[in-house]
Scaffold this motif. Structure first.
Motif, PDB file in Angstrom:
ATOM      1  N   ASN A 152      51.836  71.825  43.954  1.00  0.00           N
ATOM      2  CA  ASN A 152      52.065  71.329  45.314  1.00  0.00           C
ATOM      3  C   ASN A 152      52.166  69.801  45.277  1.00  0.00           C
ATOM      4  OD1 ASN A 152      51.956  70.527  48.004  1.00  0.00           O
ATOM      5  ND2 ASN A 152      50.413  72.019  48.566  1.00  0.00           N
ATOM      6  N   PRO A 153      53.338  69.238  45.557  1.00  0.00           N
ATOM      7  CA  PRO A 153      53.488  67.781  45.439  1.00  0.00           C
ATOM      8  C   PRO A 153      52.686  67.011  46.471  1.00  0.00           C
ATOM      9  CG  PRO A 153      55.449  68.750  46.435  1.00  0.00           C
ATOM     10  CD  PRO A 153      54.601  69.890  45.966  1.00  0.00           C
ATOM     11  N   ARG A 154      52.395  67.637  47.619  1.00  0.00           N
ATOM     12  CA  ARG A 154      51.631  66.943  48.657  1.00  0.00           C
ATOM     13  C   ARG A 154      50.175  66.746  48.233  1.00  0.00           C
ATOM     14  NH1 ARG A 154      55.769  69.014  50.619  1.00  0.00           N
ATOM     15  NH2 ARG A 154      55.126  71.125  50.086  1.00  0.00           N
ATOM     16  N   VAL A 155      49.658  67.667  47.447  1.00  0.00           N
ATOM     17  CA  VAL A 155      48.298  67.494  46.921  1.00  0.00           C
ATOM     18  C   VAL A 155      48.244  66.257  46.030  1.00  0.00           C
ATOM     19  CG1 VAL A 155      46.556  68.478  45.395  1.00  0.00           C
ATOM     20  CG2 VAL A 155      47.688  69.935  47.077  1.00  0.00           C
ATOM     21  N   LYS A 159      46.229  62.709  46.707  1.00  0.00           N
ATOM     22  CA  LYS A 159      45.338  62.234  45.648  1.00  0.00           C
ATOM     23  C   LYS A 159      45.723  60.809  45.234  1.00  0.00           C
ATOM     24  CE  LYS A 159      44.337  65.116  42.315  1.00  0.00           C
ATOM     25  NZ  LYS A 159      44.395  65.899  41.045  1.00  0.00           N
ATOM     26  N   ALA A 160      47.030  60.554  45.151  1.00  0.00           N
ATOM     27  CA  ALA A 160      47.513  59.222  44.801  1.00  0.00           C
ATOM     28  C   ALA A 160      47.087  58.190  45.840  1.00  0.00           C
ATOM     29  CB  ALA A 160      49.038  59.240  44.672  1.00  0.00           C
ATOM     30  N   GLU A 161      47.199  58.545  47.108  1.00  0.00           N
ATOM     31  CA  GLU A 161      46.771  57.643  48.183  1.00  0.00           C
ATOM     32  C   GLU A 161      45.295  57.283  48.030  1.00  0.00           C
ATOM     33  OE1 GLU A 161      47.430  59.141  52.052  1.00  0.00           O
ATOM     34  OE2 GLU A 161      49.606  58.989  51.972  1.00  0.00           O
ATOM     35  N   ASP A 162      44.493  58.310  47.801  1.00  0.00           N
ATOM     36  CA  ASP A 162      43.044  58.088  47.684  1.00  0.00           C
ATOM     37  C   ASP A 162      42.742  57.108  46.547  1.00  0.00           C
ATOM     38  OD1 ASP A 162      42.635  59.819  49.760  1.00  0.00           O
ATOM     39  OD2 ASP A 162      41.858  61.466  48.532  1.00  0.00           O
ATOM     40  N   GLY A 177      46.872  54.999  40.737  1.00  0.00           N
ATOM     41  CA  GLY A 177      47.507  55.494  41.959  1.00  0.00           C
ATOM     42  C   GLY A 177      49.013  55.567  41.810  1.00  0.00           C
ATOM     43  N   MET A 178      49.606  54.533  41.224  1.00  0.00           N
ATOM     44  CA  MET A 178      51.061  54.524  41.036  1.00  0.00           C
ATOM     45  C   MET A 178      51.495  55.619  40.066  1.00  0.00           C
ATOM     46  SD  MET A 178      52.303  52.278  43.053  1.00  0.00           S
ATOM     47  CE  MET A 178      53.882  51.625  42.542  1.00  0.00           C
ATOM     48  N   GLU A 179      50.681  55.879  39.058  1.00  0.00           N
ATOM     49  CA  GLU A 179      50.995  56.967  38.121  1.00  0.00           C
ATOM     50  C   GLU A 179      50.995  58.312  38.844  1.00  0.00           C
ATOM     51  OE1 GLU A 179      48.052  56.585  35.103  1.00  0.00           O
ATOM     52  OE2 GLU A 179      48.982  54.816  34.172  1.00  0.00           O
ATOM     53  N   LEU A 180      50.063  58.480  39.768  1.00  0.00           N
ATOM     54  CA  LEU A 180      50.000  59.720  40.533  1.00  0.00           C
ATOM     55  C   LEU A 180      51.160  59.824  41.524  1.00  0.00           C
ATOM     56  CD1 LEU A 180      46.151  59.919  41.144  1.00  0.00           C
ATOM     57  CD2 LEU A 180      47.536  61.605  39.911  1.00  0.00           C
ATOM     58  N   PHE A 181      51.576  58.701  42.103  1.00  0.00           N
ATOM     59  CA  PHE A 181      52.754  58.726  42.978  1.00  0.00           C
ATOM     60  C   PHE A 181      53.988  59.159  42.176  1.00  0.00           C
ATOM     61  CE2 PHE A 181      50.472  55.605  45.823  1.00  0.00           C
ATOM     62  CZ  PHE A 181      50.421  56.450  46.925  1.00  0.00           C
ATOM     63  N   GLN A 182      54.093  58.683  40.931  1.00  0.00           N
ATOM     64  CA  GLN A 182      55.210  59.084  40.082  1.00  0.00           C
ATOM     65  C   GLN A 182      55.147  60.572  39.772  1.00  0.00           C
ATOM     66  OE1 GLN A 182      57.906  57.210  38.971  1.00  0.00           O
ATOM     67  NE2 GLN A 182      58.626  59.232  38.332  1.00  0.00           N
ATOM     68  N   GLU A 205      57.377  59.160  51.246  1.00  0.00           N
ATOM     69  CA  GLU A 205      56.193  58.323  51.096  1.00  0.00           C
ATOM     70  C   GLU A 205      55.954  57.979  49.632  1.00  0.00           C
ATOM     71  OE1 GLU A 205      51.455  58.292  52.296  1.00  0.00           O
ATOM     72  OE2 GLU A 205      52.806  59.761  53.198  1.00  0.00           O
ATOM     73  N   ALA A 206      56.113  58.966  48.753  1.00  0.00           N
ATOM     74  CA  ALA A 206      55.967  58.695  47.322  1.00  0.00           C
ATOM     75  C   ALA A 206      57.002  57.678  46.871  1.00  0.00           C
ATOM     76  CB  ALA A 206      56.116  59.989  46.527  1.00  0.00           C
ATOM     77  N   GLU A 207      58.233  57.824  47.349  1.00  0.00           N
ATOM     78  CA  GLU A 207      59.297  56.884  46.996  1.00  0.00           C
ATOM     79  C   GLU A 207      58.985  55.483  47.500  1.00  0.00           C
ATOM     80  OE1 GLU A 207      63.160  59.893  46.863  1.00  0.00           O
ATOM     81  OE2 GLU A 207      62.572  58.971  48.772  1.00  0.00           O
ATOM     82  N   TYR A 208      58.400  55.393  48.702  1.00  0.00           N
ATOM     83  CA  TYR A 208      58.053  54.078  49.258  1.00  0.00           C
ATOM     84  C   TYR A 208      57.054  53.359  48.355  1.00  0.00           C
ATOM     85  CZ  TYR A 208      55.500  50.650  51.988  1.00  0.00           C
ATOM     86  OH  TYR A 208      54.868  49.494  52.394  1.00  0.00           O
ATOM     87  N   PHE A 209      55.981  54.026  47.967  1.00  0.00           N
ATOM     88  CA  PHE A 209      54.967  53.376  47.143  1.00  0.00           C
ATOM     89  C   PHE A 209      55.529  52.981  45.781  1.00  0.00           C
ATOM     90  CE2 PHE A 209      51.999  55.148  50.229  1.00  0.00           C
ATOM     91  CZ  PHE A 209      51.080  54.114  50.344  1.00  0.00           C
ATOM     92  N   LEU A 210      56.380  53.823  45.233  1.00  0.00           N
ATOM     93  CA  LEU A 210      56.963  53.498  43.928  1.00  0.00           C
ATOM     94  C   LEU A 210      57.951  52.347  44.000  1.00  0.00           C
ATOM     95  CD1 LEU A 210      57.423  57.129  42.570  1.00  0.00           C
ATOM     96  CD2 LEU A 210      55.823  55.401  41.709  1.00  0.00           C
ATOM     97  N   SER A 211      58.431  52.036  45.207  1.00  0.00           N
ATOM     98  CA  SER A 211      59.366  50.907  45.386  1.00  0.00           C
ATOM     99  C   SER A 211      58.636  49.574  45.498  1.00  0.00           C
ATOM    100  CB  SER A 211      60.223  51.110  46.638  1.00  0.00           C
ATOM    101  OG  SER A 211      59.452  50.932  47.822  1.00  0.00           O
ATOM    102  N   LEU A 212      57.300  49.619  45.655  1.00  0.00           N
ATOM    103  CA  LEU A 212      56.536  48.381  45.790  1.00  0.00           C
ATOM    104  C   LEU A 212      56.473  47.649  44.457  1.00  0.00           C
ATOM    105  CD1 LEU A 212      53.508  49.691  47.917  1.00  0.00           C
ATOM    106  CD2 LEU A 212      55.520  48.457  48.733  1.00  0.00           C
ATOM    107  N   PRO A 213      56.461  46.320  44.489  1.00  0.00           N
ATOM    108  CA  PRO A 213      56.361  45.569  43.233  1.00  0.00           C
ATOM    109  C   PRO A 213      55.032  45.838  42.537  1.00  0.00           C
ATOM    110  CG  PRO A 213      56.100  44.117  45.135  1.00  0.00           C
ATOM    111  CD  PRO A 213      56.539  45.442  45.676  1.00  0.00           C
ATOM    112  N   ALA A 214      55.070  45.912  41.235  1.00  0.00           N
ATOM    113  CA  ALA A 214      53.859  46.169  40.463  1.00  0.00           C
ATOM    114  C   ALA A 214      52.890  45.014  40.629  1.00  0.00           C
ATOM    115  CB  ALA A 214      54.211  46.359  38.985  1.00  0.00           C
ATOM    116  N   GLU A 215      51.627  45.357  40.794  1.00  0.00           N
ATOM    117  CA  GLU A 215      50.606  44.305  40.943  1.00  0.00           C
ATOM    118  C   GLU A 215      50.234  43.738  39.584  1.00  0.00           C
ATOM    119  OE1 GLU A 215      47.308  44.993  43.372  1.00  0.00           O
ATOM    120  OE2 GLU A 215      48.457  45.841  45.037  1.00  0.00           O
ATOM    121  N   LYS A 216      50.044  42.445  39.585  1.00  0.00           N
ATOM    122  CA  LYS A 216      49.702  41.775  38.318  1.00  0.00           C
ATOM    123  C   LYS A 216      48.200  41.842  38.062  1.00  0.00           C
ATOM    124  CE  LYS A 216      53.593  38.575  38.713  1.00  0.00           C
ATOM    125  NZ  LYS A 216      54.022  37.171  38.792  1.00  0.00           N
TER     126      LYS A 216
END
Length: 216
Positions: A152-155, A159-162, A177-182, A205-216
């Motif tokens: 289930n991708p929503r699960v 989990k990624a959000e948390d 979190g980003m790995e879980l969004f992927q 929503e998953a696509e939105y988070f993955l579009s964010l710049p990686a944090e340094k």
């Protein structure tokens, strides 16, 4: 006599098919409105629409599911607006419909995920005081949702959000979190709902988070 019985049977079949088609049409129209909702008022109105359908369509879990989901989305908007004091009432409304959905369809991963989201709303009213109660319940329910359907991708999304939003000192991680969004996006790309009315939200929503710049 046989012709009369056959004619009656065919008429009843046609009426049943028509009613089902009308139900699916109305449900599809309402489901399509979910992404267009932006305000608590929008989600509240949509929840009321789904409630009216649920009242007519006893025994079907999807109308109650979407009524609960609309209330939860309303709560998530209120949370972003920092209106934490309103979350208990919204969560209680959502709970009523989750209970109805579960009564119609036991052991459904999608319904357990909504239960998890309700517990999370309750916890956010006062995280420091409520983590050991509602936070624990949320974690347990998320695990149950995953056990029922590991694909289930929503699960994975929730989990990624948390993980993404939890501070590192409490076990969170932006990187994890980003790995879980992927992982969620990969599941979305291969996921197929059982029916056209089953849940299919979350990919954007998953696509939105993955579009964010990686944090340094």
């Amino acid at each position: 006599m046989k012709k009369l019985i056959l004619s009656f049977a065919l008429s009843m079949f046609s009426l049943t098919a028509f009613a089902q088609n009308q139900y699916e049409k109305v449900m599809t129209e309402k489901i399509d409105k979910i992404e267009a909702c932006k305000t608590p008022e929008d989600f509240n109105a949509l929840a009321n629409d789904f409630q009216r359908i649920a009242d007519k369509e006893k025994g079907k879990w999807q109308p109650s599911y979407y009524a609960a989901f609309s209330h939860i989305q309303k709560g998530r908007v209120l949370m972003r607006e920092n209106k934490m004091s309103e979350l208990d009432a919204v969560a209680d409304q959502a709970q009523k419909f989750v209970d109805q959905a579960e009564e119609a369809d036991k052991n459904n991963s999608e319904i357990y995920l909504l239960q998890k989201m309700i517990y999370s709303l309750k916890m956010m009213v006062n995280p420091m005081e409520r983590y050991m109660t509602f936070g624990t319940k949320a974690d347990e329910t998320l695990k149950k949702a995953e056990q029922l359907n590991p694909q289930n991708p929503r699960v994975t999304l929730i989990k990624a959000e948390d993980v993404y939003f939890t501070p590192e000192q409490f076990g969170g991680s932006k990187k994890k979190g980003m790995e879980l969004f992927q992982s969620a996006l990969e599941k979305f790309n291969s996921f197929k709902p059982k029916t056209s009315l089953d849940p299919n939200w979350g990919k954007s929503e998953a696509e939105y988070f993955l579009s964010l710049p990686a944090e340094k």
